[in-house]
Design an enzyme around this catalytic site. Structure first.
Site, short mmCIF file in Angstrom:
data_model
loop_
_atom_site.label_atom_id
_atom_site.label_comp_id
_atom_site.label_asym_id
_atom_site.label_seq_id
_atom_site.Cartn_x
_atom_site.Cartn_y
_atom_site.Cartn_z
N ARG A 39 90.67 8.65 -1.03
CA ARG A 39 89.95 7.75 -0.10
C ARG A 39 90.80 6.50 0.02
NH1 ARG A 39 83.71 5.87 -0.07
NH2 ARG A 39 83.67 7.89 0.98
N HIS A 97 86.29 10.77 8.39
CA HIS A 97 85.51 11.05 7.16
C HIS A 97 85.05 12.52 7.26
CE1 HIS A 97 83.40 10.51 3.58
NE2 HIS A 97 82.46 9.66 3.93
N GLN A 107 82.22 14.17 4.94
CA GLN A 107 80.86 13.75 5.27
C GLN A 107 80.34 14.54 6.47
OE1 GLN A 107 78.72 11.28 3.73
NE2 GLN A 107 77.32 12.49 5.00
N ASP A 126 75.65 4.81 11.66
CA ASP A 126 76.40 4.36 10.48
C ASP A 126 76.44 2.83 10.53
OD1 ASP A 126 78.08 4.31 8.26
OD2 ASP A 126 79.89 4.96 9.33
N CYS A 183 75.22 8.65 7.00
CA CYS A 183 76.07 9.05 5.87
C CYS A 183 75.80 8.25 4.62
CB CYS A 183 77.54 8.96 6.26
SG CYS A 183 78.10 7.29 6.66
N ARG A 195 76.79 16.95 0.46
CA ARG A 195 78.18 16.60 0.13
C ARG A 195 78.65 17.46 -1.05
NH1 ARG A 195 80.30 11.60 1.44
NH2 ARG A 195 82.22 12.53 0.64
#
Ligand code: CP
Ligand code: NVA
Length: 310
Positions: free
Chosen positions: A107, A134, A137, A224, A264, A292
């Site tokens: 990440r 991402h 996700q 988000d 998320c 996830r």
């Protein structure tokens, strides 16, 4: 031990790294894992290095626990602890880690750093979030859509808010899977133009400025945070730019009656989403977070242990 570079390894940097058929097989495997019907330990004797240049709750815990479920071992590496944080080149980090571990999850900020890591690593590299994408996700989000709506064929997905890493990954998902995606973003906060243009060759993907137009008749409503990690100093400017882009129950009422709400996480109640939506009956955010774990276990079993998909 002689080092034998594994020239056959595959990375997962973006959703289109898997074909539509491979994605279907991956979700089938993840579903088997979610139902508790997968008892194999394909990562026995294997290790996953997890590089986190940004904070994480879900990604860190789900990858670490998931590796352990599959019989393997995960190492948490933060820039405070490893030489990458003191300027050791990413290419050298990739070469060295490849001599110790069987997979690397990263990440970080610039997407180019993940591509650089993948270029020099001899083991699979998994993108755990960049400023651009991402993908893990959105795999979990798709698994959640499959779990609650039976799939995405003929479905309409709405994205409300920033054209960020999550939005770009949803566009990549529409590109691969062909569902309709409407994104309502304020002017100046559009998703990546190249990713959008490519998706528009295979799917109906539209950018609109009106939140109601995006949500109208949607099966899935998704949002988000307005300021992503690394954009903290833009918070105030973004709060002004995103005024009117909150997912409220009034907005949700424009979606289909059985529409689901996804986020998320982490979420800011009262900013991008009203508390009564994220904590309400249409919200599937906890299943989404759980997924996830299942979907990333499926990714690791396939990439790191050659698990037959499906
Ligand atoms: N959604 C997500 O990636 O959460 P974390 O930042 O907690 O990993
Ligand atoms: N867009 C958010 C997602 C966090 C999981 C960020 O990049 O901070």
């Amino acid at each position: 031990m002689t080092h034998r570079p594994n020239g056959m390894h595959r990375d997962f940097l973006a959703i289109p790294d898997f074909s539509a058929q491979e994605l279907g097989e991956l979700f089938q495997l993840a579903d088997t894992m979610r139902r508790g019907q997968y008892t194999e330990h394909p990562l026995a004797g294997k290790s996953l290095a997890m590089i986190f240049m940004k904070s994480s709750t879900r990604t860190r815990v789900s990858f670490e626990v998931g590796t352990w479920h599959l019989g393997g071992h995960a190492l948490f590496l933060s820039p405070r602890d490893i030489q990458l944080g003191r300027g050791e080149p990413i290419a050298d980090t990739a070469r060295v880690l490849s001599r110790y571990v069987d997979g690397i999850m990263i990440r970080t900020f610039a997407h180019a750093e993940v591509e650089e890591l993948a270029k020099y690593a001899d083991v699979p590299v998994i993108n755990g979030l960049t400023d651009l994408l991402h993908p893990c996700q959105v795999l979990a989000d798709l698994l959640t859509v499959r779990q609650h709506l039976g799939g995405w064929a003929g479905k309409r997905v709405a994205w409300i808010g920033d054209g960020n890493n999550m939005a770009n990954s949803w566009i990549n998902a529409a590109y691969r899977l062909g569902f309709e995606l409407r994104l309502a973003c304020p002017e100046g906060y559009d998703p990546d133009a190249k990713i959008l243009a490519r998706a528009q060759t295979t799917a109906v993907v539209k950018i609109v400025r009106d939140v109601a137009e995006a949500v109208d008749g949607a099966d899935v409503v998704n949002t988000d945070v307005w300021a992503s990690m690394g954009q903290e100093e833009e918070q105030e400017r973004r709060m002004r730019a995103f005024a009117g882009f909150t997912v409220t129950s009034k907005l949700m009422a424009k979606a289909k009656r059985d529409a689901i709400f996804l986020h998320c996480l982490p979420a800011h109640r009262g900013e991008e989403v009203a508390a009564d939506v994220i904590d309400g009956p249409q919200s599937r955010v906890w299943d989404e977070a759980e997924n996830r774990l299942h979907v990333q276990k499926a990714v690791m079993a396939i990439l790191m242990a050659g698990n037959k998909q499906g």
